[in-house]
Design an enzyme around this catalytic site. Structure first.
Site, PDB file in Angstrom:
ATOM      1  N   LYS A 134      29.185  -3.388 -13.608  1.00 45.22           N
ATOM      2  CA  LYS A 134      28.396  -2.553 -12.315  1.00 45.22           C
ATOM      3  C   LYS A 134      30.087  -1.830 -12.103  1.00 45.22           C
ATOM      4  O   LYS A 134      30.212  -0.477 -11.703  1.00 45.22           O
ATOM      5  CB  LYS A 134      28.030  -2.808 -11.374  1.00 45.22           C
ATOM      6  CG  LYS A 134      28.535  -4.036 -10.901  1.00 45.22           C
ATOM      7  CD  LYS A 134      28.350  -2.870  -9.091  1.00 45.22           C
ATOM      8  CE  LYS A 134      29.153  -3.825  -7.788  1.00 45.22           C
ATOM      9  NZ  LYS A 134      29.993  -4.929  -7.667  1.00 45.22           N
TER      10      LYS A 134
ATOM     11  N   LYS B  32      29.138 -13.849 -20.419  1.00 47.34           N
ATOM     12  CA  LYS B  32      28.189 -13.855 -18.958  1.00 47.34           C
ATOM     13  C   LYS B  32      27.164 -14.697 -19.013  1.00 47.34           C
ATOM     14  O   LYS B  32      26.015 -14.460 -19.615  1.00 47.34           O
ATOM     15  CB  LYS B  32      27.893 -12.514 -18.404  1.00 47.34           C
ATOM     16  CG  LYS B  32      27.729 -11.561 -17.180  1.00 47.34           C
ATOM     17  CD  LYS B  32      26.899 -10.762 -17.013  1.00 47.34           C
ATOM     18  CE  LYS B  32      27.330 -10.291 -16.278  1.00 47.34           C
ATOM     19  NZ  LYS B  32      27.778 -10.283 -14.636  1.00 47.34           N
TER      20      LYS B  32
ATOM     21  N   LYS C 279      36.809  -5.151 -10.403  1.00 53.28           N
ATOM     22  CA  LYS C 279      36.868  -4.219  -9.227  1.00 53.28           C
ATOM     23  C   LYS C 279      38.630  -2.711  -9.000  1.00 53.28           C
ATOM     24  O   LYS C 279      38.143  -2.306  -8.828  1.00 53.28           O
ATOM     25  CB  LYS C 279      36.839  -4.470  -8.045  1.00 53.28           C
ATOM     26  CG  LYS C 279      34.955  -5.183  -7.360  1.00 53.28           C
ATOM     27  CD  LYS C 279      35.040  -6.007  -6.104  1.00 53.28           C
ATOM     28  CE  LYS C 279      33.975  -6.615  -6.417  1.00 53.28           C
ATOM     29  NZ  LYS C 279      32.803  -7.351  -6.739  1.00 53.28           N
TER      30      LYS C 279
ATOM     31  N   GLY D  89      27.135  -7.122  -5.017  1.00 59.82           N
ATOM     32  CA  GLY D  89      25.349  -8.594  -4.929  1.00 59.82           C
ATOM     33  C   GLY D  89      24.804  -8.756  -3.312  1.00 59.82           C
ATOM     34  O   GLY D  89      23.871  -8.700  -3.010  1.00 59.82           O
ATOM     35  N   ASN D  90      25.921  -8.810  -2.266  1.00 64.07           N
ATOM     36  CA  ASN D  90      25.929  -9.102  -0.367  1.00 64.07           C
ATOM     37  C   ASN D  90      25.093  -7.813  -0.189  1.00 64.07           C
ATOM     38  O   ASN D  90      24.327  -7.911   1.289  1.00 64.07           O
ATOM     39  CB  ASN D  90      27.166  -9.689   0.330  1.00 64.07           C
ATOM     40  CG  ASN D  90      27.690  -8.714  -0.029  1.00 64.07           C
ATOM     41  OD1 ASN D  90      28.061  -7.641  -0.902  1.00 64.07           O
ATOM     42  ND2 ASN D  90      28.437  -8.153   0.941  1.00 64.07           N
TER      43      ASN D  90
HETATM   44  P1  ADP Z   1      29.789  -8.531  -6.096  1.00 64.32           P
HETATM   45  O1  ADP Z   1      29.690  -9.058  -6.096  1.00 64.32           O
HETATM   46  O2  ADP Z   1      30.337  -7.710  -5.439  1.00 64.32           O
HETATM   47  O3  ADP Z   1      30.494  -8.215  -7.549  1.00 64.32           O
HETATM   48  P2  ADP Z   1      32.457 -10.870  -6.089  1.00 64.32           P
HETATM   49  O4  ADP Z   1      31.300 -11.938  -5.727  1.00 64.32           O
HETATM   50  O5  ADP Z   1      32.095 -10.662  -7.678  1.00 64.32           O
HETATM   51  O6  ADP Z   1      31.262  -9.180  -5.406  1.00 64.32           O
HETATM   52  O7  ADP Z   1      33.554 -10.050  -6.165  1.00 64.32           O
HETATM   53  C1  ADP Z   1      34.223 -10.377  -4.938  1.00 64.32           C
HETATM   54  C2  ADP Z   1      35.418 -11.533  -4.677  1.00 64.32           C
HETATM   55  O8  ADP Z   1      35.877 -12.211  -5.437  1.00 64.32           O
HETATM   56  C3  ADP Z   1      35.033 -11.914  -3.507  1.00 64.32           C
HETATM   57  O9  ADP Z   1      34.373 -12.325  -2.403  1.00 64.32           O
HETATM   58  C4  ADP Z   1      36.274 -12.688  -3.116  1.00 64.32           C
HETATM   59  O10 ADP Z   1      35.558 -13.562  -3.232  1.00 64.32           O
HETATM   60  C5  ADP Z   1      36.753 -12.897  -4.415  1.00 64.32           C
HETATM   61  N1  ADP Z   1      38.256 -12.415  -4.898  1.00 64.32           N
HETATM   62  C6  ADP Z   1      38.540 -13.234  -5.979  1.00 64.32           C
HETATM   63  N2  ADP Z   1      40.467 -13.018  -6.085  1.00 64.32           N
HETATM   64  C7  ADP Z   1      40.136 -11.587  -4.947  1.00 64.32           C
HETATM   65  C8  ADP Z   1      41.403 -11.155  -4.534  1.00 64.32           C
HETATM   66  N3  ADP Z   1      42.092 -11.246  -4.822  1.00 64.32           N
HETATM   67  N4  ADP Z   1      41.204 -10.774  -3.173  1.00 64.32           N
HETATM   68  C9  ADP Z   1      39.925 -10.584  -2.800  1.00 64.32           C
HETATM   69  N5  ADP Z   1      38.664 -11.557  -2.815  1.00 64.32           N
HETATM   70  C10 ADP Z   1      38.950 -11.720  -4.534  1.00 64.32           C
HETATM   71 MG    MG Z   2      31.008  -9.063  -9.097  1.00 63.40          MG
END
Ligand code: ADP
Ligand code: MG
Length: 313
Positions: A213, A129, A275, A13-14
């Protein structure tokens, strides 16, 4: 070690921002990081999420239907298709411009991508979701009754439509994507996890769902026989005990360690868990395949092994 790699990059997203103007600005920066990798000789395929964008499109379409009696609701699969085109348009434009700025004449193309899911996927029985706008209880009931869309109360802020997130099985346009990638073109594919479709004879029926995704990118990377799956997100590394005093950032982990951490519950289900799961699936699918989770601007350093979390078999 061969340094020129085939890389599938999954943008979080970022990398795209939340609004029209944010997206315009964000893709410029995103394009720079991606073209850095192309300049190093890597072959790059790009996928991306669509959370805010599909929500926005779904909102607009829902308003339209609720305010115009007799108008059918826009199927969510069509909203995902619209989000692929909207994001792909901005992204391919920004990539084209950045390549031209560096005197590189490489075609950039967005592939409208359908991803097959199983109609029997248990995710369809448990939509989780939340997407789109917040509704009043009356609006939510009207939507459920009129269109059969399930809604859920979302943390005291009102009701929202909830959709299923089934597992991707097959990328329908993979042959076309592969041909373009093999021809040296920069391809954006599988946006928003792909348009979810189910096979009904020769017909592909759009399904009311949003595929993760990260999982779709893993399938894309396997199908293209990529060397690297890079998941770019809002953190430089993956942590165990994330946000706790014993927090520890991970640099290099193998599949076994990652699985153990997943079982111990170190990764949040809606964000980091898919991820790490996608990274594990990709790294274990074939010898030599590696996955990297890091920040957009650290992609180059991450490939060089200088930062990020690398997951290997
Ligand atoms: P994206 O839009 O890239 O899919 P998400 O917000 O869905 O991003 O996922 C990334 C986020 O997951 C990070 O910004 C962090 O806040 C969160 N997160 C949750 N658990 C962890 C972890 N164990 N290590 C790192 N980040 C984590
Ligand atoms: Mg995400």
């Amino acid at each position: 070690m061969n340094t020129k790699k085939r890389i599938v990059i999954a943008l979080g997203g970022n990398a795209l921002g939340n609004t029209l103007s944010e997206q315009m600005a964000a893709v410029k920066i995103t394009a720079q990081s991606i073209v850095d990798l192309i300049e190093e000789g890597h072959q790059v395929v790009i996928s991306h999420g669509n959370g805010p964008q599909v929500g926005m499109i779904n909102n607009a379409m829902t308003d339209y239907s609720l305010n115009n009696p007799g108008q059918p609701m826009m199927p969510l699969s069509v909203c995902v298709a619209m989000s692929q085109a909207y994001i792909g348009y901005d992204l391919q434009n920004a990539l084209r411009e950045e390549l031209k700025n560096r005197n590189k004449d490489i075609p950039v193309v967005t592939m409208i991508t359908q991803v097959r899911v199983e109609e029997t996927d248990p995710a369809f029985d448990h939509p989780t979701k939340p997407i789109g706008q917040f509704l009043t209880q009356e609006q939510a009931e009207e939507m459920e009754k009129k269109y059969g869309y399930p809604t859920k109360e979302d943390a005291g802020r009102g009701y929202r439509r909830v959709v299923a997130s089934p597992k991707p099985v097959e990328i329908v346009e993979i042959g076309a994507i592969r041909a373009l990638v093999d021809a040296g073109q920069v391809v954006i594919a599988g946006g928003g996890g792909g348009i979810p479709v189910a096979l009904q004879g020769n017909h592909l029926k759009g399904k009311s769902a949003v595929i993760d995704k990260d999982f779709a990118s893993c399938v894309l990377a396997q199908e293209l026989d990529a060397d690297f799956l890079i998941i770019l997100t809002a953190v430089e590394k993956v942590a165990i005990n994330f946000g706790k005093p014993e927090e520890k950032w991970l640099s290099n982990i193998n599949v076994e360690e990652a699985k153990k951490y997943m079982e111990e519950g170190h990764f949040a289900p809606g964000s980091m868990l898919p991820k790490v799961q996608a990274a594990v699936d990709f790294a274990s699918s074939k010898e030599g395949r590696r996955a990297l989770i890091t920040l957009l601007e650290k992609a180059k350093d991450g490939i060089a092994g200088k930062t990020g979390t690398i997951i290997t078999k």
